[in-house]
Write an enzyme that holds these catalytic residues in place. Structure first.
Site, PDB file in Angstrom:
ATOM      1  N   GLN A  78       0.839  -1.213   0.000  1.00  0.00           N
ATOM      2  CA  GLN A  78       0.000   0.000   0.000  1.00  0.00           C
ATOM      3  C   GLN A  78       0.874   1.262   0.000  1.00  0.00           C
ATOM      4  O   GLN A  78       0.628   2.213   0.745  1.00  0.00           O
ATOM      5  CB  GLN A  78      -0.944  -0.010   1.198  1.00  0.00           C
ATOM      6  CG  GLN A  78      -2.151  -0.912   1.025  1.00  0.00           C
ATOM      7  CD  GLN A  78      -3.087  -0.459  -0.105  1.00  0.00           C
ATOM      8  OE1 GLN A  78      -3.104   0.705  -0.502  1.00  0.00           O
ATOM      9  NE2 GLN A  78      -3.848  -1.392  -0.638  1.00  0.00           N
ATOM     10  N   SER A  79       1.892   1.276  -0.843  1.00  0.00           N
ATOM     11  CA  SER A  79       2.825   2.406  -0.858  1.00  0.00           C
ATOM     12  C   SER A  79       2.215   3.635  -1.524  1.00  0.00           C
ATOM     13  O   SER A  79       1.776   3.579  -2.674  1.00  0.00           O
ATOM     14  CB  SER A  79       4.091   1.999  -1.629  1.00  0.00           C
ATOM     15  OG  SER A  79       4.905   3.131  -1.876  1.00  0.00           O
ATOM     16  N   ASN A  80       2.243   4.752  -0.799  1.00  0.00           N
ATOM     17  CA  ASN A  80       1.836   6.034  -1.400  1.00  0.00           C
ATOM     18  C   ASN A  80       2.900   6.526  -2.370  1.00  0.00           C
ATOM     19  O   ASN A  80       2.599   7.176  -3.367  1.00  0.00           O
ATOM     20  CB  ASN A  80       1.642   7.080  -0.301  1.00  0.00           C
ATOM     21  CG  ASN A  80       0.645   6.632   0.732  1.00  0.00           C
ATOM     22  OD1 ASN A  80      -0.488   6.311   0.394  1.00  0.00           O
ATOM     23  ND2 ASN A  80       1.060   6.571   1.986  1.00  0.00           N
TER      24      ASN A  80
END
Ligand SMILES: *Cc1c(COP(=O)(O)O)cnc(C)c1O
Length: 338
Positions: A78-80
């Site tokens: 879930q990397s921004n």
């Protein structure tokens, strides 16, 4: 201090607003306590916004200068950072490939396919998921080598965009804050923010040091033990100062990274995060995120409750973005919203 010397691609809406948090202040701080403000780096404009926009302006500038045709990077599932890099690549007409490290393994399916992962795919990024614990920088270099063998020209961006060049984005944030604090009458700013791959804090403390402002910065860690994180931030900030040609070394005690709010580990929900996230939503109508700003805000809330700020300080929470990850974390709020 001259940031004009570095190639840069404009990606964001600047300056991001600095706003009072009046209702949260009344709730936590009261009439005699410190004032509370929020620096809206969740409103940078690129692909729902976030801190990585600042870093990517400099990183993409260098990629374009080198004639790259592909951006390569890595992050958690879930990397921004991966989501914003994917959007920056699309904007610049480059391809994008990303390695996603499966660091959170106890989550339902939405963690792996909603939120940021969904958006990465909309931007046309090629995703490669690898197991938690993989040596990510080495794996990324391997991918770069494979792509070069195919005749591509990848530009490798480290996790979080956190090298000295990317961190210049947060030196620029300090320049914005100087103007905004002057215009709004903030005399004793104290910055609080979430720290992960270290570039945000490194840029902030380097900029504050180079300008001789003396503003305290409290980083709230989201993954590493205090000593490890502080050493990482300090080393990177020193490299930022070198890049800026600033000779005076940064004192080690300018770097504070409290590790008291991490809970079971990176990306693992905590009760404090859930409480802080709802508190900010319900008092300010602002969404923070479950992985970074939720824990950072939990730290700020605890510090306010413990009267750890002086009454005449103006506490500025840097909202580094990330709320899109909420859609991969619905499960973490089941009890709170039941
Ligand atoms: C990446 C990120 C951070 C942490 O910043 P670092 O520069 O990696 O320390 C904080 N908040 C959000 C929302 C992020 O995406």
């Amino acid at each position: 201090m001259n940031l004009e010397a570095f190639p840069r691609v404009r990606l964001g809406h600047w300056p991001t607003p600095l706003e009072p948090m009046r209702r949260l202040q009344a709730h936590l701080s009261g009439p005699d306590g410190p004032r509370l403000f929020i620096k809206r780096d969740d409103c940078t404009g690129l692909a729902t916004g976030g801190s990585k926009t600042r870093k990517l302006e400099f990183l993409l500038g260098e990629a374009v200068r080198q004639g790259a045709d592909t951006l390569l990077t890595h992050g958690a599932v879930q990397s921004n950072h991966v989501r914003q890099t994917a959007a920056a690549a699309a904007f610049a007409g480059l391809q994008c490939e990303a390695l996603l490290e499966a660091r959170v393994t106890n989550a339902p399916a939405e963690y792996a396919d909603s939120g940021n992962v969904f958006l990465d795919k909309l931007f046309g990024t090629r995703l490669h998921t690898v197991p938690g614990g993989t040596a990510m920088d080495a794996a990324l270099e391997d991918l770069a080598t494979r792509l070069r063998a195919e005749g591509r020209k990848p530009y490798v961006i480290p996790g979080g965009g956190s090298n000295a060049l990317g961190s210049l984005g947060y030196v620029d944030c300090v320049l914005e804050l100087v103007q905004q604090c002057r215009a709004m009458g903030l005399k004793k700013p104290h910055i609080v923010h979430a720290t992960g791959s270290a570039g945000t804090q490194a840029g902030l403390v380097a900029g504050i040091h180079a300008l001789g402002l003396g503003w305290p910065v409290t980083g709230i860690g989201v993954r590493a033990a205090r000593e490890v994180q502080e050493a990482r931030v300090h080393a990177l900030a020193q490299r930022v100062l070198d890049l800026l040609g600033h000779a005076t070394p940064l004192p080690r005690d300018k770097v504070v990274a409290d590790d008291g709010y991490i809970g079971a580990g990176y990306g693992q929900p905590t009760a404090g995060m859930v409480e802080a996230l709802q508190m900010v939503a319900r008092h300010e109508g602002i969404l923070i995120d479950p992985v970074y700003t939720g824990k950072g805000m939990a730290g700020m809330v605890a510090m306010l409750r413990a009267r750890r700020f002086a009454a005449d300080e103006d506490v500025i929470f840097v909202h580094t973005g990330g709320a899109t990850a909420l859609f991969g974390y619905r499960w973490a709020f089941d009890t709170a919203l039941a």
